[in-house]
Design a protein around this motif. Structure first.
Motif, PDB file in Angstrom:
ATOM      1  N   TYR A 182      -1.205   6.882   1.528  1.00  0.00           N
ATOM      2  CA  TYR A 182      -1.270   7.595   0.254  1.00  0.00           C
ATOM      3  C   TYR A 182      -2.563   8.394   0.246  1.00  0.00           C
ATOM      4  CZ  TYR A 182      -4.141   3.495  -0.711  1.00  0.00           C
ATOM      5  OH  TYR A 182      -5.077   2.496  -0.618  1.00  0.00           O
ATOM      6  N   GLY A 217      -5.142   4.351   2.909  1.00  0.00           N
ATOM      7  CA  GLY A 217      -5.053   5.700   2.358  1.00  0.00           C
ATOM      8  C   GLY A 217      -6.118   6.620   2.915  1.00  0.00           C
ATOM      9  N   ARG A 236      -2.200   9.171  -5.345  1.00  0.00           N
ATOM     10  CA  ARG A 236      -2.125   7.941  -6.129  1.00  0.00           C
ATOM     11  C   ARG A 236      -3.151   7.959  -7.255  1.00  0.00           C
ATOM     12  NH1 ARG A 236      -1.907   2.145  -3.180  1.00  0.00           N
ATOM     13  NH2 ARG A 236       0.110   3.087  -2.579  1.00  0.00           N
TER      14      ARG A 236
END
Length: 410
Positions: free
Chosen positions: A98, A131, A182
């Motif tokens: 993400y 991420g 996110r």
């Protein structure tokens, strides 16, 4: 049972006595230890050793003394140079799970400490689950690699000096739709907070402001003057309080350029524009020492106060002084820097004629860059400074004023 034969050189007492003789005459004078033979070992540089061992400068210097010999230029007894310290490995996140966006202020095109703190907070959220951090600001992204940036979206350079919150908010909104991050973090600053509120209003999402700590699924901030702590689940939009997260040090990420589509830059019409907005000129001396970013400070070595005032005006710096200067009445008491005055955290601190008393050095512990001008080479302020000029302040100040005016007219 085997026997080992040990070969020892025979000691010549006459040769040893001759080596210890320092005066021939009616009465011999001998050294207690024999004269040491000369070697090719280079002299150790204590400043280079200290710089090599430094692993973190702010908020408090941290040293790793196991690294001192590696980059201090010392030579081993065998005559071979010690190998250099290993470089910081590059961390590459090829396929992140993400994305975490970090919308930076970058005032005037320079990365501020608050910007680095926002990247550090984004790094916490990104490292929790594989991420990547995407920084969004004006200017190039390679300088953000050591701050923890994996990708970088470059905004037009013209936005660095103009007050264009609607354009930054439009770019953030376009990136939200394109990259689906996110979380998006903003600096909790006048400019960053303005952009964050515009994005939250346009997206219709909740904004959690002033984040001071982050967990896997919770963000907290202080309230009621610091007597209470407010927690909330992680929201998509958050602003990061100043000095809440320590900037990263000793890391190196990719900071790969990420070219946005045309709507990201040309999407400034998504949000309503603010007409007639401009930055107002502010008198640097009207700012408090705890808020200013550039301080011109004077000590007992300054006698030409007219040149000191002119230099502060030419540089656009906030004037300050040591305790001796304020006690003498040259500057008001609220302009005193030190443990008994104001503890400052400016980006640049220029000290004229300040010896560097312990309480004064405590007051500038959080300063990023220190420039010292002093006639004493061994002054403590000279040791603390990143750049030192061993000269009389009364000669340097007029020269700086002339140089500034020549460059402006040129």
């Amino acid at each position: 049972m085997s026997q080992h034969t040990t070969i020892r050189r025979r000691v010549d007492p006459r040769a040893e006595r001759a080596a210890r003789t320092v005066l021939n005459g009616p009465r011999l004078r001998l050294l207690h230890q024999p004269v040491a033979t000369a070697t090719n070992e280079r002299r150790r540089d204590p400043r280079a050793i200290r710089d090599a061992a430094l692993v973190q400068r702010l908020p408090r210097p941290r040293y790793d003394w196991a690294r001192d010999a590696a980059s201090a230029g010392t030579v081993a007894a065998t005559g071979h140079a010690v190998a250099a310290a290993p470089s910081i490995p590059l961390q590459v996140i090829a396929e992140p799970a993400y994305l975490i966006l970090a919308m930076l202020d970058r005032p005037g095109g320079e990365v501020s400490e608050h910007d680095r703190q926002v990247i550090a907070a984004a790094r916490l959220l990104a490292d929790a689950g594989g991420g990547a951090v995407v920084t969004v600001s004006t200017g190039r992204g390679d300088v953000l690699a050591e701050a923890g940036s994996d990708r970088h979206v470059a905004l037009p350079d013209g936005w660095a000096h103009d007050y264009v919150p609607e354009r930054r908010a439009a770019a953030a909104s376009a990136l939200m739709m394109e990259l689906s991050p996110r979380h998006i973090l903003f600096p909790d600053s006048p400019d960053g907070g303005d952009v964050a509120r515009r994005v939250a209003a346009a997206a219709g999402e909740r904004l959690f402001t002033g984040v001071q700590s982050l967990g896997p699924d919770r963000a907290t901030r202080q309230s009621a003057g610091g007597s209470l702590e407010t927690g909330h689940r992680l929201t998509r939009l958050m602003t990061v309080a100043a000095d809440a997260f320590a900037p990263l040090d000793g890391v190196r990420h990719e900071a790969r350029p990420l070219d946005p589509d045309a709507p990201v830059i040309a999407g400034e019409e998504i949000l309503p524009r603010l007409g007639g907005a401009r930055r107002l000129a502010v008198d640097p001396d009207a700012l408090s020492l705890s808020e200013t970013d550039f301080i011109l400070s004077a000590g007992n070595g300054v006698t030409d106060w007219q040149s000191f005032a002119e230099l502060g005006e030419a540089l656009g710096a906030t004037r300050a002084g040591s305790r001796v200067v304020c006690d003498a009445g040259h500057l008001p008491r609220e302009r005193q820097v030190g443990a008994s005055g104001t503890v400052v955290s400016a980006r640049s601190y220029v000290a004229f004629g300040i010896a560097g008393a312990p309480q004064h050095l405590q007051g500038i512990a959080g300063v990023r860059h220190v420039i010292a001008i002093n006639t004493d080479l061994h002054a403590e302020m000279i040791k603390r400074a990143d750049l030192s000029i061993v000269a009389d302040a009364q000669a340097v100040m007029p020269a700086l004023i002339r140089l500034i005016r020549e460059r402006r007219h040129g």
